[in-house]
Scaffold this motif. Sequence first.
Motif, mmCIF file in Angstrom:
data_model
loop_
_atom_site.group_PDB
_atom_site.id
_atom_site.type_symbol
_atom_site.label_atom_id
_atom_site.label_comp_id
_atom_site.label_asym_id
_atom_site.label_seq_id
_atom_site.Cartn_x
_atom_site.Cartn_y
_atom_site.Cartn_z
ATOM 1 N N VAL A 70 0.836 -1.211 0.000
ATOM 2 C CA VAL A 70 0.000 0.000 0.000
ATOM 3 C C VAL A 70 0.864 1.252 0.000
ATOM 4 O O VAL A 70 0.585 2.226 -0.716
ATOM 5 C CB VAL A 70 -0.959 -0.023 1.210
ATOM 6 N N SER A 71 1.941 1.253 0.784
ATOM 7 C CA SER A 71 2.834 2.417 0.823
ATOM 8 C C SER A 71 3.482 2.659 -0.536
ATOM 9 O O SER A 71 3.566 3.799 -1.004
ATOM 10 C CB SER A 71 3.913 2.207 1.885
ATOM 11 N N VAL A 72 3.927 1.587 -1.200
ATOM 12 C CA VAL A 72 4.547 1.736 -2.525
ATOM 13 C C VAL A 72 3.546 2.266 -3.541
ATOM 14 O O VAL A 72 3.842 3.164 -4.342
ATOM 15 C CB VAL A 72 5.141 0.384 -2.984
ATOM 16 N N VAL A 73 2.313 1.747 -3.495
ATOM 17 C CA VAL A 73 1.286 2.201 -4.445
ATOM 18 C C VAL A 73 0.955 3.671 -4.219
ATOM 19 O O VAL A 73 0.806 4.444 -5.171
ATOM 20 C CB VAL A 73 0.029 1.314 -4.320
ATOM 21 N N VAL A 74 0.841 4.080 -2.964
ATOM 22 C CA VAL A 74 0.538 5.488 -2.664
ATOM 23 C C VAL A 74 1.658 6.400 -3.145
ATOM 24 O O VAL A 74 1.411 7.464 -3.740
ATOM 25 C CB VAL A 74 0.289 5.663 -1.149
ATOM 26 N N CYS A 75 2.910 6.000 -2.917
ATOM 27 C CA CYS A 75 4.045 6.812 -3.387
ATOM 28 C C CYS A 75 4.058 6.918 -4.909
ATOM 29 O O CYS A 75 4.285 8.000 -5.468
ATOM 30 C CB CYS A 75 5.360 6.210 -2.881
ATOM 31 N N LEU A 76 3.806 5.809 -5.593
ATOM 32 C CA LEU A 76 3.768 5.841 -7.054
ATOM 33 C C LEU A 76 2.626 6.716 -7.560
ATOM 34 O O LEU A 76 2.778 7.455 -8.544
ATOM 35 C CB LEU A 76 3.623 4.424 -7.611
ATOM 36 N N PHE A 77 1.500 6.661 -6.887
ATOM 37 C CA PHE A 77 0.352 7.482 -7.294
ATOM 38 C C PHE A 77 0.655 8.968 -7.127
ATOM 39 O O PHE A 77 0.356 9.779 -8.001
ATOM 40 C CB PHE A 77 -0.872 7.079 -6.466
ATOM 41 N N ILE A 78 1.277 9.335 -5.991
ATOM 42 C CA ILE A 78 1.621 10.739 -5.763
ATOM 43 C C ILE A 78 2.649 11.210 -6.788
ATOM 44 O O ILE A 78 2.539 12.322 -7.341
ATOM 45 C CB ILE A 78 2.142 10.924 -4.321
ATOM 46 N N CYS A 79 3.645 10.391 -7.069
ATOM 47 C CA CYS A 79 4.651 10.766 -8.081
ATOM 48 C C CYS A 79 4.015 10.917 -9.460
ATOM 49 O O CYS A 79 4.371 11.833 -10.213
ATOM 50 C CB CYS A 79 5.761 9.717 -8.118
ATOM 51 N N SER A 80 3.071 10.038 -9.780
ATOM 52 C CA SER A 80 2.399 10.141 -11.078
ATOM 53 C C SER A 80 1.596 11.433 -11.181
ATOM 54 O O SER A 80 1.589 12.093 -12.224
ATOM 55 C CB SER A 80 1.478 8.934 -11.281
ATOM 56 N N LEU A 81 0.926 11.819 -10.089
ATOM 57 C CA LEU A 81 0.173 13.071 -10.100
ATOM 58 C C LEU A 81 1.097 14.262 -10.286
ATOM 59 O O LEU A 81 0.786 15.195 -11.051
ATOM 60 C CB LEU A 81 -0.617 13.214 -8.797
ATOM 61 N N ILE A 82 2.240 14.255 -9.586
ATOM 62 C CA ILE A 82 3.177 15.364 -9.717
ATOM 63 C C ILE A 82 3.693 15.457 -11.147
ATOM 64 O O ILE A 82 3.757 16.549 -11.732
ATOM 65 C CB ILE A 82 4.339 15.186 -8.708
ATOM 66 N N LEU A 83 4.057 14.315 -11.731
ATOM 67 C CA LEU A 83 4.548 14.326 -13.105
ATOM 68 C C LEU A 83 3.453 14.760 -14.083
ATOM 69 O O LEU A 83 3.722 15.474 -15.056
ATOM 70 C CB LEU A 83 5.067 12.941 -13.485
ATOM 71 N N PHE A 84 2.214 14.338 -13.820
ATOM 72 C CA PHE A 84 1.125 14.681 -14.730
ATOM 73 C C PHE A 84 0.879 16.190 -14.745
ATOM 74 O O PHE A 84 0.694 16.784 -15.807
ATOM 75 C CB PHE A 84 -0.150 13.950 -14.311
ATOM 76 N N PHE A 85 0.869 16.821 -13.577
ATOM 77 C CA PHE A 85 0.551 18.241 -13.511
ATOM 78 C C PHE A 85 1.743 19.133 -13.856
ATOM 79 O O PHE A 85 1.550 20.256 -14.330
ATOM 80 C CB PHE A 85 0.016 18.609 -12.121
ATOM 81 N N LEU A 86 2.944 18.661 -13.615
ATOM 82 C CA LEU A 86 4.121 19.505 -13.847
ATOM 83 C C LEU A 86 4.844 19.183 -15.145
ATOM 84 O O LEU A 86 5.825 19.856 -15.471
ATOM 85 C CB LEU A 86 5.104 19.365 -12.669
ATOM 86 N N PHE A 87 4.396 18.196 -15.883
ATOM 87 C CA PHE A 87 5.046 17.863 -17.149
ATOM 88 C C PHE A 87 4.805 18.991 -18.148
ATOM 89 O O PHE A 87 3.671 19.426 -18.344
ATOM 90 C CB PHE A 87 4.503 16.549 -17.699
ATOM 91 N N PRO A 88 5.863 19.519 -18.791
ATOM 92 C CA PRO A 88 5.676 20.645 -19.731
ATOM 93 C C PRO A 88 4.812 20.249 -20.918
ATOM 94 O O PRO A 88 5.010 19.222 -21.548
ATOM 95 C CB PRO A 88 7.113 20.978 -20.174
ATOM 96 N N ARG A 89 3.846 21.122 -21.215
ATOM 97 C CA ARG A 89 2.982 20.946 -22.370
ATOM 98 C C ARG A 89 3.169 22.111 -23.333
ATOM 99 O O ARG A 89 3.898 23.048 -23.057
ATOM 100 C CB ARG A 89 1.515 20.813 -21.934
ATOM 101 N N SER A 90 2.479 22.039 -24.439
ATOM 102 C CA SER A 90 2.708 22.998 -25.515
ATOM 103 C C SER A 90 2.031 24.331 -25.224
ATOM 104 O O SER A 90 0.989 24.402 -24.565
ATOM 105 C CB SER A 90 2.196 22.439 -26.841
ATOM 106 N N VAL A 91 2.649 25.385 -25.752
ATOM 107 C CA VAL A 91 2.071 26.724 -25.807
ATOM 108 C C VAL A 91 2.076 27.120 -27.283
ATOM 109 O O VAL A 91 3.128 27.091 -27.925
ATOM 110 C CB VAL A 91 2.879 27.727 -24.965
ATOM 111 N N SER A 92 0.920 27.466 -27.803
ATOM 112 C CA SER A 92 0.809 27.697 -29.246
ATOM 113 C C SER A 92 0.281 29.100 -29.540
ATOM 114 O O SER A 92 -0.424 29.705 -28.729
ATOM 115 C CB SER A 92 -0.120 26.656 -29.884
ATOM 116 N N LEU A 93 0.646 29.586 -30.735
ATOM 117 C CA LEU A 93 0.192 30.872 -31.247
ATOM 118 C C LEU A 93 -0.677 30.621 -32.469
ATOM 119 O O LEU A 93 -0.355 29.773 -33.300
ATOM 120 C CB LEU A 93 1.384 31.756 -31.634
#
Length: 240
Positions: free
Chosen positions: A81-104
């Motif tokens: 359970v501890s490993v799954v929770v840590c992986l879930f939190i890391c996945s959320l951080i990567l999902f929200f902070l992963f650079p995405r495109s900015v377009s004109l």
Amino acid sequence: MGVTLGHRRSSEEEGIIPKDAEKRRLSRKDYGSTSADSWSDCPTCQGTGRIPRGQEGQLVAVIPCSDQRLKPRHTKLYVCVSVVVCLFICSLILFFLFPRSVSLSPVAVKSSYVFFTPTTVEMNVTNILNITNENFVTVQACNMDLQVLIADTIVGKIKISNVTTIKPRFQKAYTYVVPITIADQGLNNYCKSASIRIHTLFLHLQMTMKVNYLAHSEQLSMDTFEYIDCGSNSTVPHNI
């Protein structure tokens, strides 16, 4: 002489208590008890079956390896359970902070203002530009460079240091004005000629812009074309 055999009565049954037992019984009041009336002759409890007061913090309990207290239950479950929770939190951080495109993307020509001088045709063209931010963080747009060309001739240029700020997951329309000066004699005659009813010029816009987000900078570029009537003022918006 006859001898009679029988059981010898113990001193306790006869009401007589041995002196050693009497001393141990009297000395019980000086010690703290950790068990019931125990008469174990161990060195720790000194034969009283009780741990002396003041020695509780100095004594060490020996627990056998087979004791269930040394084998906690659900250990694997807690670890998983501890490993799954840590992986879930890391996945959320990567999902929200992963650079995405900015377009004109160009939207439309909002208006154009045209006036003549003896040797040039001056225009102020107002354009609308969409800046789309796909990130979950705010983006700062800056260092916008724009030049306008007719064929291969540069007729206008602007530079803006601080453009705008775009909120997360948001699209913002940015309005800018480009001053254009046409000094070519042929284009001057074309725009000023009264015999020509339509004075359309095709402008080539080349834009670069720098955006900053998440301690990361990115260079954006855009090329687009628009048409302008250089013979009169036009304030009717039209798509690029």
